[in-house]
Design a protein around this motif. Structure first.
Motif, short mmCIF file in Angstrom:
data_model
loop_
_atom_site.label_atom_id
_atom_site.label_comp_id
_atom_site.label_asym_id
_atom_site.label_seq_id
_atom_site.Cartn_x
_atom_site.Cartn_y
_atom_site.Cartn_z
N ASN A 136 -6.88 6.05 12.50
CA ASN A 136 -6.30 5.42 13.68
C ASN A 136 -4.79 5.32 13.50
O ASN A 136 -4.30 4.55 12.68
N VAL A 137 -4.05 6.11 14.28
CA VAL A 137 -2.59 6.10 14.16
C VAL A 137 -1.90 5.49 15.37
O VAL A 137 -0.77 5.02 15.27
N ALA A 138 -2.57 5.50 16.52
CA ALA A 138 -1.93 5.00 17.74
C ALA A 138 -2.39 3.61 18.14
O ALA A 138 -1.85 3.01 19.06
N GLY A 139 -3.40 3.07 17.44
CA GLY A 139 -3.93 1.77 17.81
C GLY A 139 -2.91 0.64 17.69
O GLY A 139 -3.00 -0.36 18.40
N ALA A 140 -1.94 0.80 16.77
CA ALA A 140 -0.93 -0.23 16.56
C ALA A 140 0.30 -0.06 17.46
O ALA A 140 1.23 -0.85 17.40
N ILE A 141 0.32 1.00 18.29
CA ILE A 141 1.43 1.25 19.19
C ILE A 141 1.16 0.54 20.51
O ILE A 141 0.13 0.81 21.16
N PRO A 142 2.00 -0.37 20.95
CA PRO A 142 1.76 -1.06 22.24
C PRO A 142 1.58 -0.05 23.38
O PRO A 142 2.39 0.86 23.55
N THR A 184 2.40 7.99 4.54
CA THR A 184 1.07 7.89 3.92
C THR A 184 1.07 8.66 2.61
O THR A 184 1.81 9.63 2.45
N SER A 185 0.23 8.24 1.70
CA SER A 185 0.06 8.96 0.44
C SER A 185 -1.30 9.63 0.35
O SER A 185 -1.50 10.50 -0.50
N ASP A 186 -2.22 9.24 1.24
CA ASP A 186 -3.60 9.73 1.12
C ASP A 186 -4.26 10.08 2.45
O ASP A 186 -5.42 10.48 2.48
N PHE A 187 -3.58 9.91 3.57
CA PHE A 187 -4.13 10.17 4.90
C PHE A 187 -5.37 9.32 5.18
O PHE A 187 -6.24 9.69 5.95
N ARG A 188 -5.40 8.16 4.52
CA ARG A 188 -6.43 7.15 4.78
C ARG A 188 -5.80 5.87 5.34
O ARG A 188 -6.38 5.22 6.20
N THR A 189 -4.67 5.51 4.81
CA THR A 189 -3.92 4.35 5.30
C THR A 189 -2.50 4.80 5.60
O THR A 189 -1.98 5.73 4.96
N ILE A 190 -1.88 4.14 6.57
CA ILE A 190 -0.53 4.51 6.98
C ILE A 190 0.32 3.26 7.13
O ILE A 190 -0.20 2.15 7.29
N THR A 191 1.63 3.45 7.09
CA THR A 191 2.54 2.35 7.39
C THR A 191 2.58 2.14 8.91
O THR A 191 2.02 2.91 9.68
N THR A 192 3.24 1.08 9.34
CA THR A 192 3.35 0.80 10.77
C THR A 192 4.07 1.94 11.48
O THR A 192 5.15 2.35 11.06
N PRO A 193 3.47 2.51 12.55
CA PRO A 193 4.11 3.62 13.25
C PRO A 193 5.46 3.22 13.85
O PRO A 193 5.64 2.10 14.32
N ARG A 194 6.40 4.16 13.81
CA ARG A 194 7.73 3.96 14.38
C ARG A 194 8.08 5.15 15.27
O ARG A 194 7.58 6.26 15.06
N VAL A 195 8.95 4.93 16.23
CA VAL A 195 9.41 6.03 17.08
C VAL A 195 10.25 6.99 16.23
O VAL A 195 11.13 6.57 15.47
N TYR A 196 9.96 8.27 16.37
CA TYR A 196 10.66 9.31 15.60
C TYR A 196 11.59 10.13 16.50
O TYR A 196 12.76 10.33 16.20
N ILE A 197 11.05 10.62 17.63
CA ILE A 197 11.84 11.41 18.57
C ILE A 197 11.62 10.85 19.96
O ILE A 197 10.48 10.75 20.42
#
Length: 475
Positions: A136-142, A184-197
C-alpha cells in the motif's frame, strides 16, 4: 534462421525439452560472446494481457518472446491484473523485485478510481519468484485515488531504494496526477510518501523513469523522462536533489498520450543508450519503439528508430522494464522459459476427459472450461534428471504436485520437498505402452492415477488401476 532464434534453439536443445535427462534450471552457456537483455512487460487491456511476459534480446533492438509468448507471472491478489512492471536488481545481485500497477482494466477496475496498492514479486535468482503481495503506497496520501507506474532505483547516498509512482490526488485544491516517492529497503515497508514531481498548474504527470549514467559519460549522474504531455527530459546529480530541464520529445512528434512508459537501456558494447517508449502508432497499435542516442543529456541528438531497424517480437510490448543480463542470469532465464508447447493429459479409459485444475484441486473432466485449466507445460523435472514436472499454462509458477497422496496445483516454494513431490518419471503406459504413465519421483512404487475422477498417487496392482494410471500427452 535469425541469430536470436538460433541462440534460443541451442538453449532448448541443451536443456533437452520436451522430456529430457537435464535438470530443471541447470546452467546453460549463452551462445553469444556477451550476454543480452531481458524485458518484462504487459501486452494490453485483455485479461491475459494484464499479466507479465518476458522477452530476450542479444543486441537490445531485436526481441524474442520467452515461454512461447505466454505469460510468466500472474497476479492472484488485489484486482488480479498487473501493468507497468519495473524490474529491480539489488546492488550485489543477490535479490530481485518486480513491482507493478495493481490494475485490471475491463475486469472490475477503472482508470478513474483504482487500487492504492502496488503488486510485488521477489526472487533470489531471477527465475523462481515468490507469490505476489500487495504494498500500500497511496493509502497515506490524502485523497489518493490510485497508484500507477511504479519504478525504483538504488540511492547510494541513503543505502536504500527510492520507490516512485503516480497517484491522482487533490493537493492545494488541484486534482491531478503527480509523482510521489518513498524510501524502502525491502519493498515491504516504506517511509511516508512525499511529492516528487509536480508540474505547474493543472499539468499532470504519470510515467517517470530514470537511469544512472556511468561516471564521465555526461554532465549529470542521472537522467529521467516524465510523461507530462511534453515528455520532459531532465538531468541531476542526486536522485532526490534538484533536476534540470534538458528539453522534451516534442521535436520527435511525441507529445500528449502518444507516448507513455519510457524506459532506459544502456547498450553493453558501446557508449549508446536506447530510450524505449510505449508509442501509439498511426495504425492505432500501442507498443514499444526505441529512440537511440549517444548522449542522453543532449535531447537534440535523440533519433527515433524506423521499423526496419528493430523487431519487438511476436507479442505487443507495453510499458515495462529492461535489464542488462549477466551470463549466469541469462543462462537461468533462457533455461527456465524456453518455447515449450502446451500439452494436455488425456485419460486412457475415459478418453473424453483430461487432467485439469479447478480451485487448486486436480481431476479429470470432459469439456474443460476455461480450456487453459487443462493445459500444462511439461518442464524438465524440478528434482532430477530424466524426469518431468507439469507447470500450469494459465497459472505460471504453479505445478502439479502430490500431497498426502492426493493432488493439487501449488505454487513452487523452492523447497526440496516441493520439487520431489512435483517430479515424475514418464514411462510406457501401464495399460498400453503407446501411451504414458507417470511414476512418482519420491514414491517410486506409486503412479499418477485417477479415482472417482480425482487425481491420486497410488500403487498400481489391478487392471483397473493400470487403466486409471495411463494417459496420452497430447496437444
Amino acid at each position: 534462421m535469425s541469430a536470436v532464434l538460433s541462440r534460443l534453439a541451442a538453449i532448448i536443445v541443451t536443456v533437452g525439452l520436451l522430456f529430457t535427462s537435464q535438470v530443471f534450471g541447470a546452467a546453460v552457456h549463452a551462445a553469444a560472446a556477451e550476454p543480452g537483455y531481458l524485458m518484462v512487460h504487459f501486452t494490453g487491456d485483455s485479461a491475459t494481457g494484464q499479466t507479465l511476459y518476458l522477452a530476450h534480446s542479444t543486441d537490445g533492438l531485436h526481441w524474442s518472446d520467452l515461454n512461447g509468448g505466454a505469460p510468466v507471472l500472474r497476479s492472484t491478489v488485489g484486482t488480479r491484473g498487473v501493468r507497468d512492471p519495473a524490474l529491480v536488481r539489488s546492488p550485489d545481485g543477490s535479490r530481485y523485485w518486480i513491482i507493478a500497477t495493481d490494475l485490471c482494466v475491463r475486469c472490475g477496475s477503472t482508470y478513474e478510481k483504482g487500487s492504492p496498492h502496488l503488486v510485488v514479486w521477489e526472487s533470489t535468482d531471477l527465475v523462481s519468484w515468490s507469490q505476489p503481495r500487495l504494498l500500500n503506497v497511496a493509502g497515506a496520501i490524502p485523497d489518493g485515488r490510485n497508484a500507477w507506474a511504479p519504478e525504483a532505483i538504488w540511492n547510494p547516498g541513503t543505502h536504500d531504494y527510492v520507490l516512485y509512482w503516480a497517484t491522482n490526488a487533490t493537493l492545494n485544491g488541484v486534482l491531478k496526477y503527480r509523482i510521489y516517492y518513498a524510501r524502502t529497503s525491502d519493498f515491504r515497508t516504506i517511509t511516508t510518501p512525499r511529492v516528487y514531481i509536480d508540474p505547474p498548474g493543472t499539468t499532470p504527470v504519470v510515467d517517470t523513469q530514470m537511469t544512472e549514467v556511468p561516471p564521465g559519460a555526461g554532465t549529470y549522474r542521472y537522467v529521467r523522462v516524465s510523461g507530462d504531455g511534453r515528455n520532459t527530459v531532465e538531468g541531476s546529480n542526486s536522485i532526490l536533489g534538484t533536476w534540470t530541464d534538458l528539453g522534451n520529445l516534442s521535436s520527435l512528434g511525441l507529445t500528449g498520450n502518444v507516448v507513455e512508459g519510457p524506459v532506459w537501456m544502456k547498450f553493453r558494447d558501446r557508449d549508446e543508450w536506447a530510450l524505449y517508449i510505449d508509442h501509439l502508432s498511426r495504425n492505432g497499435v500501442r507498443e514499444y519503439r526505441p529512440i537511440l542516442t549517444g548522449n542522453p543529456f543532449d535531447v537534440g541528438g535523440y533519433r527515433l528508430q524506423a521499423p526496419e531497424n528493430y523487431d519487438m517480437g511476436g507479442t505487443a510490448k507495453r510499458h515495462g522494464a529492461i535489464m542488462t543480463l549477466t551470463a549466469a542470469e541469462e543462462s537461468r532465464v533462457l533455461a527456465r522459459w524456453p518455447d515449450t508447447p502446451a500439452k494436455r493429459l488425456q485419460s486412457y479409459n475415459f478418453p473424453d476427459r483430461y487432467v485439469r485444475h479447478a480451485n487448486a484441486d486436480v481431476r479429470i473432466d470432459p469439456d474443460v472450461s476455461p480450456a487453459d485449466d487443462a493445459q500444462f507445460r511439461p518442464r524438465p523435472g524440478l528434482a532430477g534428471s530424466g524426469t518431468v514436472s507439469f507447470e500450469s499454462v494459465n497459472y505460471p509458477g504453479y505445478f502439479l504436485r502430490h500431497s498426502a497422496y492426493g493432488f493439487q496445483l501449488a505454487h513452487v516454494d523452492g523447497t526440496g520437498q516441493f520439487a520431489a513431490d512435483a517430479t515424475f518419471r514418464q514411462v510406457a503406459g501401464l495399460a498400453d505402452p503407446s501411451w504414458s504413465s507417470f511414476q512418482s519421483y519420491n514414491h517410486p512404487d506409486r503412479y499418477i492415477r485417477h479415482y472417482a475422477y480425482q487425481l491420486r498417487l497410488d500403487p498400481i496392482t489391478t487392471a483397473t488401476g493400470r487403466s486409471d494410471a495411463t494417459f496420452r500427452v497430447t496437444s
